[in-house]
Design a protein around this motif. Structure first.
Motif, PDB file in Angstrom:
ATOM      1  N   ALA A  81     -18.155  -8.491 -17.067  1.00 29.62           N
ATOM      2  CA  ALA A  81     -17.901  -9.063 -15.744  1.00 29.62           C
ATOM      3  C   ALA A  81     -16.692  -9.992 -15.780  1.00 29.62           C
ATOM      4  CB  ALA A  81     -19.137  -9.816 -15.257  1.00 29.62           C
ATOM      5  N   LEU A  82     -16.582 -10.799 -16.848  1.00 26.70           N
ATOM      6  CA  LEU A  82     -15.463 -11.729 -16.963  1.00 26.70           C
ATOM      7  C   LEU A  82     -14.146 -10.988 -17.120  1.00 26.70           C
ATOM      8  CD1 LEU A  82     -14.672 -14.734 -17.147  1.00 26.70           C
ATOM      9  CD2 LEU A  82     -14.871 -14.540 -19.625  1.00 26.70           C
ATOM     10  N   LEU A  83     -14.158  -9.924 -17.918  1.00 25.51           N
ATOM     11  CA  LEU A  83     -12.935  -9.143 -18.118  1.00 25.51           C
ATOM     12  C   LEU A  83     -12.547  -8.369 -16.858  1.00 25.51           C
ATOM     13  CD1 LEU A  83     -13.552  -7.832 -21.749  1.00 25.51           C
ATOM     14  CD2 LEU A  83     -12.114  -9.731 -21.012  1.00 25.51           C
ATOM     15  N   PHE A  84     -13.511  -8.188 -15.958  1.00 26.42           N
ATOM     16  CA  PHE A  84     -13.209  -7.547 -14.680  1.00 26.42           C
ATOM     17  C   PHE A  84     -12.361  -8.460 -13.802  1.00 26.42           C
ATOM     18  CE2 PHE A  84     -14.571  -7.603 -10.196  1.00 26.42           C
ATOM     19  CZ  PHE A  84     -14.120  -6.359  -9.774  1.00 26.42           C
ATOM     20  N   ALA A  85     -12.497  -9.785 -13.981  1.00 28.61           N
ATOM     21  CA  ALA A  85     -11.825 -10.756 -13.115  1.00 28.61           C
ATOM     22  C   ALA A  85     -10.302 -10.588 -13.082  1.00 28.61           C
ATOM     23  CB  ALA A  85     -12.216 -12.174 -13.523  1.00 28.61           C
ATOM     24  N   PRO A  86      -9.609 -10.485 -14.238  1.00 28.09           N
ATOM     25  CA  PRO A  86      -8.151 -10.304 -14.177  1.00 28.09           C
ATOM     26  C   PRO A  86      -7.740  -9.049 -13.416  1.00 28.09           C
ATOM     27  CG  PRO A  86      -8.835 -10.899 -16.401  1.00 28.09           C
ATOM     28  CD  PRO A  86     -10.080 -10.609 -15.629  1.00 28.09           C
ATOM     29  N   VAL A  87      -8.515  -7.986 -13.571  1.00 24.92           N
ATOM     30  CA  VAL A  87      -8.216  -6.744 -12.842  1.00 24.92           C
ATOM     31  C   VAL A  87      -8.319  -6.989 -11.338  1.00 24.92           C
ATOM     32  CG1 VAL A  87      -8.923  -4.346 -12.473  1.00 24.92           C
ATOM     33  CG2 VAL A  87      -9.064  -5.347 -14.769  1.00 24.92           C
ATOM     34  N   TRP A  88      -9.360  -7.726 -10.939  1.00 25.04           N
ATOM     35  CA  TRP A  88      -9.571  -8.045  -9.521  1.00 25.04           C
ATOM     36  C   TRP A  88      -8.410  -8.877  -8.971  1.00 25.04           C
ATOM     37  CZ3 TRP A  88     -11.936  -7.090  -5.124  1.00 25.04           C
ATOM     38  CH2 TRP A  88     -12.067  -8.104  -4.155  1.00 25.04           C
ATOM     39  N   PHE A  89      -7.986  -9.889  -9.719  1.00 25.44           N
ATOM     40  CA  PHE A  89      -6.916 -10.765  -9.239  1.00 25.44           C
ATOM     41  C   PHE A  89      -5.568 -10.037  -9.179  1.00 25.44           C
ATOM     42  CE2 PHE A  89      -9.712 -14.263 -11.079  1.00 25.44           C
ATOM     43  CZ  PHE A  89     -10.233 -14.585  -9.831  1.00 25.44           C
ATOM     44  N   ILE A  90      -5.297  -9.179 -10.157  1.00 26.74           N
ATOM     45  CA  ILE A  90      -4.063  -8.387 -10.124  1.00 26.74           C
ATOM     46  C   ILE A  90      -4.074  -7.456  -8.920  1.00 26.74           C
ATOM     47  CG2 ILE A  90      -2.781  -6.554 -11.313  1.00 26.74           C
ATOM     48  CD1 ILE A  90      -3.666  -7.882 -13.970  1.00 26.74           C
ATOM     49  N   PHE A  91      -5.230  -6.850  -8.660  1.00 25.87           N
ATOM     50  CA  PHE A  91      -5.362  -5.967  -7.498  1.00 25.87           C
ATOM     51  C   PHE A  91      -5.071  -6.732  -6.204  1.00 25.87           C
ATOM     52  CE2 PHE A  91      -8.330  -4.648  -4.077  1.00 25.87           C
ATOM     53  CZ  PHE A  91      -7.772  -3.405  -3.778  1.00 25.87           C
ATOM     54  N   LEU A  92      -5.639  -7.946  -6.078  1.00 23.43           N
ATOM     55  CA  LEU A  92      -5.425  -8.747  -4.875  1.00 23.43           C
ATOM     56  C   LEU A  92      -3.955  -9.140  -4.722  1.00 23.43           C
ATOM     57  CD1 LEU A  92      -8.515 -11.160  -4.753  1.00 23.43           C
ATOM     58  CD2 LEU A  92      -8.072  -9.152  -3.333  1.00 23.43           C
ATOM     59  N   LEU A  93      -3.310  -9.496  -5.824  1.00 22.01           N
ATOM     60  CA  LEU A  93      -1.891  -9.871  -5.762  1.00 22.01           C
ATOM     61  C   LEU A  93      -1.035  -8.700  -5.296  1.00 22.01           C
ATOM     62  CD1 LEU A  93      -1.555 -12.017  -9.013  1.00 22.01           C
ATOM     63  CD2 LEU A  93      -1.197 -12.812  -6.667  1.00 22.01           C
ATOM     64  N   LEU A  94      -1.364  -7.499  -5.775  1.00 20.42           N
ATOM     65  CA  LEU A  94      -0.615  -6.313  -5.353  1.00 20.42           C
ATOM     66  C   LEU A  94      -0.835  -6.012  -3.878  1.00 20.42           C
ATOM     67  CD1 LEU A  94      -1.190  -3.980  -8.450  1.00 20.42           C
ATOM     68  CD2 LEU A  94       0.941  -5.117  -7.785  1.00 20.42           C
ATOM     69  N   VAL A  95      -2.084  -6.133  -3.434  1.00 22.95           N
ATOM     70  CA  VAL A  95      -2.389  -5.901  -2.025  1.00 22.95           C
ATOM     71  C   VAL A  95      -1.649  -6.917  -1.155  1.00 22.95           C
ATOM     72  CG1 VAL A  95      -4.207  -5.952  -0.271  1.00 22.95           C
ATOM     73  CG2 VAL A  95      -4.627  -4.841  -2.468  1.00 22.95           C
ATOM     74  N   TYR A  96      -1.663  -8.174  -1.572  1.00 23.00           N
ATOM     75  CA  TYR A  96      -0.976  -9.229  -0.813  1.00 23.00           C
ATOM     76  C   TYR A  96       0.524  -8.942  -0.754  1.00 23.00           C
ATOM     77  CZ  TYR A  96       0.864 -13.772   0.531  1.00 23.00           C
ATOM     78  OH  TYR A  96       1.535 -14.775   1.184  1.00 23.00           O
ATOM     79  N   ARG A  97       1.084  -8.558  -1.884  1.00 24.63           N
ATOM     80  CA  ARG A  97       2.537  -8.344  -1.964  1.00 24.63           C
ATOM     81  C   ARG A  97       3.004  -7.207  -1.066  1.00 24.63           C
ATOM     82  NH1 ARG A  97       6.979  -7.339  -1.633  1.00 24.63           N
ATOM     83  NH2 ARG A  97       8.706  -7.409  -3.131  1.00 24.63           N
ATOM     84  N   PHE A  98       2.243  -6.116  -1.046  1.00 19.91           N
ATOM     85  CA  PHE A  98       2.724  -4.932  -0.339  1.00 19.91           C
ATOM     86  C   PHE A  98       2.106  -4.735   1.047  1.00 19.91           C
ATOM     87  CE2 PHE A  98       3.380  -3.864  -4.858  1.00 19.91           C
ATOM     88  CZ  PHE A  98       4.738  -3.608  -4.826  1.00 19.91           C
TER      89      PHE A  98
END
Length: 458
Positions: free
Chosen positions: A427-444
């Motif tokens: 679950a903890l290792l899932f967190a960076p994937v989630w945050f990277i996904f959100l940053l990409l969504v925000y950016r584009f």
């Protein structure tokens, strides 16, 4: 902030806010998750709850000072946008929405587990599906009625805990005899000592203990629908953490005095185990009904919060404008329906992997809440630096800034704890994937929307 075309109704009274916040935090974590915590740590779980309760009190005081510095803001996400930036608010808002999605999934899983007490042959996903449909219907009612329903839901839990503590004290004083022996406080240290499971067990228990307190910050979301926030919020913030600590420590101390910690089944509710053990079958049935309503209550709060958060994100340009619209009862129905559709995944997960869902979703929720609480404390730090030399609100966070850094250090400690077990590590290792996904969504996708809204405001 973007001007709202429709305003949420301020229909929540003081008693609603008090009980909604208590009810959101006293639920699955105590009635179901505490069995696993007790098995991991033994009696030292009481110390873990006391420590976590103290940390939550500091987080709540930081949140309270922020909320009362500007009561025009609708939630703590608005303060994160103001002091940490719109990108941070985007990530925090969607993470908080996801947090409550995970909590709703955990509580739906608990509902299915509790129903097996009466109907052992019924698949867990069926009562979960029925419960979700009913709770969505409740959330489409006016917020004042929602508050009333949650008030009584939470009151049932509080009464049950007080009754358990009262019965336990009577049994301890009278040295009541059960099949496990004499009921006594000495059970807290005679079965291997207070730290019977060793330092490792004590440390590992913090994952479930942290999850148990998830939801105390809900007061930061209901602020926008609260009457007289200047009076209601300080009282709620000061009282809620103290009450929760008393309820958790009192209830678990009684449970382990009646039923030795090393004889408990982590897969069952400790409350039901205790009353079954002393031979009161009807009482065990009643307690199972109470914990069932408790899980339904916490899930109800989750549906409420995800609906409001999704609408708030929409108003800031961080989600589709489709979610802005309110019904004639001032309820964000579109946001609620969308959130409920995602929560429905819990029913699907329980169909395919009924034994592993609870630990998985509670671990994900715990990871997300570490981030949310950290962002609240960081926003408070930035707020205090911003107002240096200016008149601050009288309701202040104690021991600033040392308390802020203590909370952040403790959040890092909990993240370390999550790395120690396979289920929580995933679950903890899932967190960076989630945050990277959100940053990409925000950016584009949403960065241009936010810029457009800010230009419109000017």
């Amino acid at each position: 902030m973007k001007k709202e075309k429709q305003d949420l109704a301020r229909g929540l009274k003081n008693r609603h806010v008090q009980l909604i916040s208590i009810g959101g935090a006293i639920g699955t974590g105590l009635f179901l998750g505490s069995g696993k915590s007790i098995q991991l740590a033994g009696p030292s779980i009481l110390l873990a709850y006391a420590i976590m309760g103290g940390i939550c009190f500091l987080i709540m005081r930081a949140l309270g000072e922020l909320l009362l510095s500007n009561t025009k803001h609708h939630s703590f996400i608005d303060f994160i946008a103001e002091y940490l930036g719109v990108k941070a608010a985007f990530i925090t808002g969607w993470t908080y929405w996801f947090c409550w999605i995970a909590i709703a999934m955990a509580d739906l899983t608990a509902i299915g587990t509790y129903m097996r007490y009466w109907f052992p042959t019924v698949p867990t996903w069926l009562p979960e599906l029925i419960a979700l449909a009913l709770l969505v219907a409740f959330n489409l009612i006016a917020v004042s009625l929602f508050g009333e329903l949650e008030f009584w839901f939470a009151l049932i839990k509080v009464i049950a805990i007080i009754a358990l503590i009262a019965v336990g004290i009577f049994m301890i004083v009278t040295r009541f005899q059960t099949s496990q022996g004499v009921v006594s406080l000495s059970n807290l240290w005679t079965h291997g000592g207070f730290f019977a499971a060793g330092p490792k067990g004590f440390i590992l228990s913090f994952q479930m203990v942290t999850f148990a307190f998830a939801g105390v910050e809900l007061v930061g979301l209901v602020a926008g629908e609260t009457k007289d926030p200047e009076h209601v919020l300080p009282k709620a913030i000061n009282n809620i953490p103290i009450r929760i600590i008393l309820f958790y420590i009192g209830a678990l101390a009684v449970i382990m005095s009646i039923y030795p910690w090393n004889s408990m089944d982590a897969a069952q509710s400790p409350f039901v185990q205790v009353f079954s053990e002393i031979g009161i079958t009807a009482a065990a049935t009643i307690i199972n009904l109470v914990v069932l309503s408790s899980a339904a209550s916490a899930c109800n709060s989750a549906i409420y919060s995800t609906g409001r958060m999704l609408r708030s994100l929409s108003l800031e340009g961080n989600a589709s404008s489709f979610f802005e619209k309110l019904t004639s009862h001032k309820v964000p129905a579109r946001s609620i329906f969308f959130s409920a559709t995602v929560i429905l995944l819990a029913v699907v997960l329980n169909y395919f992997m009924p034994s592993g869902v609870f630990v998985l979703v509670t671990s994900v929720a715990t990871t997300c809440f570490l981030f949310i609480w950290s962002m609240i404390v960081l926003a408070h730090l930035r707020y205090k630096k911003t107002i240096q030399g200016k008149q601050a609100h009288a309701f202040k966070m104690p021991l600033y800034p040392l308390a802020n850094y203590l909370v952040l250090a403790f959040m890092a400690f909990i993240a370390f704890v999550l790395l120690l077990q396979k289920e929580t590590r995933e679950a903890l290792l899932f967190a960076p994937v989630w945050f990277i996904f959100l940053l990409l969504v925000y950016r584009f996708k949403f960065a241009k929307n936010v810029v457009t809204i800010k230009q419109t405001e000017k």
